[in-house]
Design a protein around this motif. Structure first.
Motif, PDB file in Angstrom:
ATOM      1  N   ASN A  67       5.468  13.257   6.550  1.00 48.04           N
ATOM      2  CA  ASN A  67       5.006  12.449   5.411  1.00 48.04           C
ATOM      3  C   ASN A  67       4.932  10.974   5.774  1.00 48.04           C
ATOM      4  O   ASN A  67       3.999  10.260   5.383  1.00 48.04           O
ATOM      5  CB  ASN A  67       5.946  12.640   4.216  1.00 48.04           C
ATOM      6  CG  ASN A  67       5.688  13.947   3.498  1.00 48.04           C
ATOM      7  OD1 ASN A  67       4.631  14.539   3.663  1.00 48.04           O
ATOM      8  ND2 ASN A  67       6.633  14.403   2.710  1.00 48.04           N
ATOM      9  N   LEU A  68       5.931  10.496   6.518  1.00 46.96           N
ATOM     10  CA  LEU A  68       5.963   9.090   6.918  1.00 46.96           C
ATOM     11  C   LEU A  68       4.782   8.749   7.814  1.00 46.96           C
ATOM     12  O   LEU A  68       4.064   7.766   7.573  1.00 46.96           O
ATOM     13  CB  LEU A  68       7.284   8.796   7.637  1.00 46.96           C
ATOM     14  CG  LEU A  68       7.447   7.379   8.205  1.00 46.96           C
ATOM     15  CD1 LEU A  68       7.470   6.366   7.073  1.00 46.96           C
ATOM     16  CD2 LEU A  68       8.714   7.270   9.039  1.00 46.96           C
ATOM     17  N   VAL A  69       4.571   9.576   8.835  1.00 45.12           N
ATOM     18  CA  VAL A  69       3.466   9.320   9.778  1.00 45.12           C
ATOM     19  C   VAL A  69       2.126   9.427   9.055  1.00 45.12           C
ATOM     20  O   VAL A  69       1.231   8.585   9.246  1.00 45.12           O
ATOM     21  CB  VAL A  69       3.537  10.309  10.967  1.00 45.12           C
ATOM     22  CG1 VAL A  69       2.308  10.163  11.851  1.00 45.12           C
ATOM     23  CG2 VAL A  69       4.804  10.078  11.780  1.00 45.12           C
ATOM     24  N   SER A  70       1.969  10.444   8.210  1.00 41.48           N
ATOM     25  CA  SER A  70       0.710  10.632   7.474  1.00 41.48           C
ATOM     26  C   SER A  70       0.425   9.426   6.587  1.00 41.48           C
ATOM     27  O   SER A  70      -0.706   8.934   6.518  1.00 41.48           O
ATOM     28  CB  SER A  70       0.783  11.899   6.611  1.00 41.48           C
ATOM     29  OG  SER A  70       1.022  13.027   7.403  1.00 41.48           O
ATOM     30  N   ARG A  71       1.467   8.976   5.892  1.00 40.83           N
ATOM     31  CA  ARG A  71       1.294   7.842   4.979  1.00 40.83           C
ATOM     32  C   ARG A  71       0.904   6.575   5.745  1.00 40.83           C
ATOM     33  O   ARG A  71       0.033   5.819   5.319  1.00 40.83           O
ATOM     34  CB  ARG A  71       2.602   7.626   4.217  1.00 40.83           C
ATOM     35  CG  ARG A  71       2.483   6.715   3.012  1.00 40.83           C
ATOM     36  CD  ARG A  71       3.737   6.834   2.136  1.00 40.83           C
ATOM     37  NE  ARG A  71       3.632   5.960   0.986  1.00 40.83           N
ATOM     38  CZ  ARG A  71       4.056   4.705   0.966  1.00 40.83           C
ATOM     39  NH1 ARG A  71       4.606   4.197   2.044  1.00 40.83           N
ATOM     40  NH2 ARG A  71       3.926   3.966  -0.114  1.00 40.83           N
ATOM     41  N   GLU A  72       1.555   6.351   6.871  1.00 41.97           N
ATOM     42  CA  GLU A  72       1.225   5.171   7.681  1.00 41.97           C
ATOM     43  C   GLU A  72      -0.210   5.227   8.180  1.00 41.97           C
ATOM     44  O   GLU A  72      -0.935   4.223   8.124  1.00 41.97           O
ATOM     45  CB  GLU A  72       2.187   5.076   8.876  1.00 41.97           C
ATOM     46  CG  GLU A  72       3.569   4.564   8.520  1.00 41.97           C
ATOM     47  CD  GLU A  72       4.448   4.407   9.756  1.00 41.97           C
ATOM     48  OE1 GLU A  72       4.055   4.928  10.808  1.00 41.97           O
ATOM     49  OE2 GLU A  72       5.504   3.775   9.647  1.00 41.97           O
ATOM     50  N   ILE A  73      -0.614   6.411   8.666  1.00 38.64           N
ATOM     51  CA  ILE A  73      -1.969   6.547   9.219  1.00 38.64           C
ATOM     52  C   ILE A  73      -3.019   6.361   8.130  1.00 38.64           C
ATOM     53  O   ILE A  73      -3.999   5.624   8.309  1.00 38.64           O
ATOM     54  CB  ILE A  73      -2.129   7.922   9.904  1.00 38.64           C
ATOM     55  CG1 ILE A  73      -1.264   7.978  11.164  1.00 38.64           C
ATOM     56  CG2 ILE A  73      -3.587   8.186  10.258  1.00 38.64           C
ATOM     57  CD1 ILE A  73      -1.203   9.345  11.814  1.00 38.64           C
ATOM     58  N   LEU A  74      -2.825   7.012   6.983  1.00 37.15           N
ATOM     59  CA  LEU A  74      -3.813   6.922   5.901  1.00 37.15           C
ATOM     60  C   LEU A  74      -3.890   5.510   5.330  1.00 37.15           C
ATOM     61  O   LEU A  74      -4.967   5.034   4.965  1.00 37.15           O
ATOM     62  CB  LEU A  74      -3.473   7.928   4.796  1.00 37.15           C
ATOM     63  CG  LEU A  74      -3.605   9.406   5.188  1.00 37.15           C
ATOM     64  CD1 LEU A  74      -3.087  10.297   4.082  1.00 37.15           C
ATOM     65  CD2 LEU A  74      -5.056   9.747   5.515  1.00 37.15           C
ATOM     66  N   THR A  75      -2.730   4.838   5.248  1.00 38.26           N
ATOM     67  CA  THR A  75      -2.713   3.468   4.719  1.00 38.26           C
ATOM     68  C   THR A  75      -3.337   2.488   5.706  1.00 38.26           C
ATOM     69  O   THR A  75      -4.015   1.534   5.312  1.00 38.26           O
ATOM     70  CB  THR A  75      -1.262   3.039   4.400  1.00 38.26           C
ATOM     71  OG1 THR A  75      -0.675   3.990   3.528  1.00 38.26           O
ATOM     72  CG2 THR A  75      -1.240   1.670   3.738  1.00 38.26           C
ATOM     73  N   GLY A  76      -3.105   2.743   6.985  1.00 35.80           N
ATOM     74  CA  GLY A  76      -3.576   1.783   7.988  1.00 35.80           C
ATOM     75  C   GLY A  76      -4.849   2.178   8.696  1.00 35.80           C
ATOM     76  O   GLY A  76      -5.105   1.715   9.823  1.00 35.80           O
ATOM     77  N   LEU A  77      -5.683   3.024   8.073  1.00 27.78           N
ATOM     78  CA  LEU A  77      -6.913   3.483   8.723  1.00 27.78           C
ATOM     79  C   LEU A  77      -7.817   2.338   9.194  1.00 27.78           C
ATOM     80  O   LEU A  77      -8.328   2.387  10.322  1.00 27.78           O
ATOM     81  CB  LEU A  77      -7.682   4.412   7.778  1.00 27.78           C
ATOM     82  CG  LEU A  77      -7.324   5.902   7.855  1.00 27.78           C
ATOM     83  CD1 LEU A  77      -8.103   6.693   6.816  1.00 27.78           C
ATOM     84  CD2 LEU A  77      -7.608   6.460   9.245  1.00 27.78           C
ATOM     85  N   PRO A  78      -8.056   1.313   8.368  1.00 25.98           N
ATOM     86  CA  PRO A  78      -8.932   0.221   8.844  1.00 25.98           C
ATOM     87  C   PRO A  78      -8.418  -0.435  10.121  1.00 25.98           C
ATOM     88  O   PRO A  78      -9.188  -0.730  11.034  1.00 25.98           O
ATOM     89  CB  PRO A  78      -8.925  -0.766   7.665  1.00 25.98           C
ATOM     90  CG  PRO A  78      -8.600   0.080   6.477  1.00 25.98           C
ATOM     91  CD  PRO A  78      -7.645   1.104   6.971  1.00 25.98           C
ATOM     92  N   VAL A  79      -7.097  -0.670  10.175  1.00 22.09           N
ATOM     93  CA  VAL A  79      -6.508  -1.304  11.361  1.00 22.09           C
ATOM     94  C   VAL A  79      -6.624  -0.373  12.568  1.00 22.09           C
ATOM     95  O   VAL A  79      -6.948  -0.801  13.679  1.00 22.09           O
ATOM     96  CB  VAL A  79      -5.025  -1.652  11.103  1.00 22.09           C
ATOM     97  CG1 VAL A  79      -4.400  -2.272  12.351  1.00 22.09           C
ATOM     98  CG2 VAL A  79      -4.903  -2.593   9.921  1.00 22.09           C
ATOM     99  N   ILE A  80      -6.369   0.915  12.347  1.00 25.15           N
ATOM    100  CA  ILE A  80      -6.448   1.895  13.436  1.00 25.15           C
ATOM    101  C   ILE A  80      -7.851   1.919  14.022  1.00 25.15           C
ATOM    102  O   ILE A  80      -8.037   1.925  15.246  1.00 25.15           O
ATOM    103  CB  ILE A  80      -6.054   3.301  12.921  1.00 25.15           C
ATOM    104  CG1 ILE A  80      -4.563   3.321  12.534  1.00 25.15           C
ATOM    105  CG2 ILE A  80      -6.340   4.374  13.969  1.00 25.15           C
ATOM    106  CD1 ILE A  80      -4.144   4.559  11.765  1.00 25.15           C
ATOM    107  N   ARG A  81      -8.854   1.926  13.140  1.00 24.09           N
ATOM    108  CA  ARG A  81     -10.242   1.951  13.611  1.00 24.09           C
ATOM    109  C   ARG A  81     -10.620   0.650  14.311  1.00 24.09           C
ATOM    110  O   ARG A  81     -11.333   0.652  15.324  1.00 24.09           O
ATOM    111  CB  ARG A  81     -11.172   2.200  12.427  1.00 24.09           C
ATOM    112  CG  ARG A  81     -11.078   3.633  11.891  1.00 24.09           C
ATOM    113  CD  ARG A  81     -11.772   3.775  10.561  1.00 24.09           C
ATOM    114  NE  ARG A  81     -11.667   5.133  10.043  1.00 24.09           N
ATOM    115  CZ  ARG A  81     -11.881   5.468   8.780  1.00 24.09           C
ATOM    116  NH1 ARG A  81     -12.217   4.530   7.899  1.00 24.09           N
ATOM    117  NH2 ARG A  81     -11.753   6.715   8.387  1.00 24.09           N
TER     118      ARG A  81
END
Length: 737
Positions: A351-365
């Motif tokens: 849940n923690l990793v999923s939440r971080e990834i979904l919240t930070g999608l713009p930065v990740i991209r």
């Protein structure tokens, strides 16, 4: 776990009703094997005849049987039979004690009669039978003239000789009586059937009537079992869902009262898991407890008593099966329990990793880190998968082991039971019932073993939920005796008096010795470099944190001496990161009061410079807002957050760097409109931009958690080097002059 189960108190009546239904179901379940045994023993082997006392008997047969009765038995029989013509009919109203006495009276005569009939028909060899105990009888049976009747010959004998033969024949059948009541019935049943046929009784109809009756009763019990199962499942689901509802409401209510300290203690991802997955685990196990855990011991204990009552000689088989099953359960649980605890933590991690990834999608991209984040999620996912597979494989072993035990016990019962049948200690139907009762005992353990798959995980989940419920909230309302009222003469006045603060667990203060006053009708601005403690400072006003030293007062009262509700009702707070809730634009602006008028909503939007973009939308104030406000721009989200605070019309406005996403023109227009609207309120602004705080009546400059200067823009340019450096970095030389 017990703290969680206390929420079942309001469901105590439905739970009692469930237990009653389970008792009824168990009674019916335990009755079925006995009926099946009766169908085999009585319905098939005994032709539906339940008693060796014939309901009807001819005078001739009665006379023959009474040859082997004593005077007391003859008197008892004559007293309980009514003669009509050549037929004796058993009286309809006979007490249970009398019925037992009649069976005792008929048992020896019918055994002797059965032996005589078999000897006369050549079905047994008198040389190898119990007749050997009476040589005279054996010789007589061998030497009877063809076509002669033994009873006629016996009646013709002198009384003394006849009594001797009867006594020896009675002695000869004593060995058969030791086989037990049911087996004796099997021996004499053919003789009883012949007696009934002689009295014109339709024995075929009697047998079918018994079979149909027993079958219908079994069907009725099966229907009752189905009804109880459905109703128990329904009630269990309602009780489990009600518990989950109450538990979820309580946990959410507790979390809503958490300060930032408690939120950080658990993490958002963990709290989400505890409020959803963990409570769902508890709900499922409560349903299973009501349906299976309560039923298993009722069924198992009931079947155990039935088994022990059937045949004591095979009780060791049950003991062996129970010991094997308990050993398997103990081994499996000792290995699985630690894994269940780990499993819930791994769900937290996903849940923690999923939440971080979904919240930070713009930065990740933006940084092309998709591959890295995929690998990070894959690691968390695989760790959870491996643990889950280990637990499932472990539990999957349980069913084959249980089936092996069940089948092994069945074979053992048949093997041991066959010798008992051969010895005459049991009947075939009894062995079938014994097997079914044994299976019910093992099924009870199987139910508990199935629960053992869910119960450890539910216990872990319950403990995790209990952790939330048991957590002491650091920021609470004061005791009623300590609650004070706000001073009307100091309405909206905010004072910091030698305030210091450090985060829980930290060794150093974030802010130290802060003292200032923010007055109504004035704007107090707080400025400083990143990490200087600006946001921390204003978070102390609505008591998101409590001061470590000193005190913060609002309207003349220490914030610790008023209720959180009363304190926060006086504050309109706009966080650094504008957040909107799913709903409409109107519902977000009217968040503080669901009954807010449309005029008030529109006025707040106008001041916040949001009216133009709102009215450009097709549905205007009824336009949908996605969760978090993701379907509007950052500037629009910030203006709607400001409008939400304005619509509340509080005594104190707190803007935590809430103008950063606005362009300079919108920023200036908004602050100008805000100044007119908030003339009687205290306005506290945290800002990074000098242009936002130029016209503030009071500017507080923070540097490393301490006040570096206080005054107006011009005063600070002259007296505060920190402020001057910030101003020089943002303003041109002409603007500074």
């Amino acid at each position: 776990m017990l703290k969680v189960l206390k929420y079942l108190k309001k469901s105590i009546i439905p739970i009692i009703f469930v237990v009653l239904l389970l008792l009824v179901q168990a009674y019916c379940d335990l009755a079925l094997p006995q009926y099946m045994s009766n169908i085999v023993n009585v319905g098939i082997q005994q032709g539906g005849i339940t008693s060796i006392v014939p309901e009807k008997i001819t005078a001739e047969d009665m006379e023959n049987l009474q040859l082997f009765m004593n005077e007391d038995d003859i008197s008892l029989v004559n007293k309980n039979y009514e003669k009509s013509g050549n037929i004796f009919t058993l009286k309809s109203e006979i007490k249970e004690k009398t019925s037992e006495q009649l069976e005792e009276a008929f048992i020896d005569p019918e055994l002797i009669s059965s032996m005589i009939n078999m000897a006369q028909s050549g079905e047994i060899d008198v040389d190898n039978d119990a007749y050997q105990s009476s040589n005279e009888l054996a010789d007589m049976m061998k030497n009877l003239p063809e076509g002669s009747d033994f009873y006629d010959i016996l009646k013709a004998l002198p009384t003394e000789h006849k009594d001797m033969i009867v006594a020896k024949m009675t002695e000869a059948v004593e060995g058969y009586k030791s086989l037990g009541k049911d087996n004796v019935k099997q021996l004499v049943i053919s003789d009883v059937q012949q007696v009934l046929k002689n009295a014109d009784v339709d024995t075929d109809s009697l047998q079918m009537s018994y079979l149909y009756g027993a079958g219908l009763l079994m069907l009725l019990y099966a229907l009752i079992i189905a009804f109880c199962t459905i109703l128990t499942t329904l009630l269990g689901a309602r009780i489990g869902s009600g518990l989950a509802r109450d538990l979820r409401s309580t946990v959410y209510g507790k979390v809503l009262r958490f300060s930032s300290k408690e939120i950080n203690q658990f993490s958002n991802a963990s709290l989400i898991t505890r409020c959803t997955n963990d409570i769902q685990q508890i709900q499922m196990v409560i349903i299973m407890i009501l349906r299976m855990v309560l039923y298993a011991p009722i069924l198992g204990i009931g079947a155990l008593f039935k088994v022990l009552g059937t045949n004591q000689g095979m009780a060791w088989i049950i003991g062996l099966a129970v010991v094997v099953i308990l050993f398997v359960l103990i081994v499996l649980m000792s290995v699985a329990m630690p894994k269940f605890t780990k499993l819930q933590k791994l769900i937290d991690r996903i849940n923690l990793v999923s939440r971080e990834i979904l919240t930070g999608l713009p930065v990740i991209r933006a940084f092309s880190r998709e591959k890295h984040e995929e690998e990070r999620f894959d690691i968390a996912n695989k760790n959870q998968m491996k643990t889950n597979l280990f637990v499932n494989r472990l539990m999957a072993m349980m069913m084959p082991v249980m089936m092996f035990v069940m089948n092994g016990v069945s074979i053992l019962i048949i093997w041991v039971g066959a010798s008992h049948v051969d010895a005459g200690d049991m009947q075939v139907g009894d062995i079938m019932a014994y097997i079914q009762y044994t299976m019910q005992i093992i099924m009870a353990f199987l139910m508990l073993s199935m629960m053992s798959i869910m119960l450890p995980r539910a216990v872990v989940s319950a403990n995790r939920v209990a952790e939330v419920l048991n957590t002491e909230i650091s920021i609470t309302d004061p005791d009623e005796s300590e609650i004070k009222s706000f001073e009307n003469s100091k309405k909206g006045l905010v004072e910091f008096k030698n305030v210091s603060f450090k985060y829980p667990g930290a060794s150093e203060n974030v802010i130290s010795n802060i003292s200032f006053t923010a007055k109504p009708g004035e704007t107090t601005a707080i400025i400083g470099s990143t990490g200087s403690g600006k946001s921390t400072l204003i978070n102390l006003i609505p008591r998101f944190y409590d001061v470590t030293e000193g005190e913060v007062t609002v309207s003349g009262v220490n914030v610790k001496n008023v209720t959180l509700g009363d304190l926060r009702d006086k504050i309109g707070y706009v966080p650094q990161k504008g957040f909107l809730f799913s709903g409409t634009i109107g519902s977000n602006i009217a968040y503080s009061d669901k009954n807010m008028s449309q005029a008030q909503i529109e006025k707040a939007a106008e001041i916040a410079q949001a009216q133009e973009f709102i009215e450009s939308k097709y549905d205007a104030y009824d336009s949908e807002i996605a969760q978090g406000g993701t379907n509007v721009s950052g500037g629009q989200r910030q203006r709607l957050s400001i409008a939400r605070a304005i619509a509340k019309n509080p005594d104190i406005y707190i803007f935590d760097d809430s103008f950063s996403a606005l362009d300079y023109k919108t920023d200036a227009t908004l602050r100008k409109a805000l100044n007119r609207y908030t003339q009687n309120s205290t306005v506290i602004i945290v800002a990074q931009r000098i242009s936002t705080v130029l016209n503030a009546e009071q500017i507080i400059v923070l540097d490393n958690g301490e006040i570096a200067g206080t005054g107006t823009h011009k005063e600070l340019l002259e007296n505060c080097e920190v402020y001057k450096q910030i101003a020089v970095s943002q303003l041109s030389k002409e603007e500074l002059e």
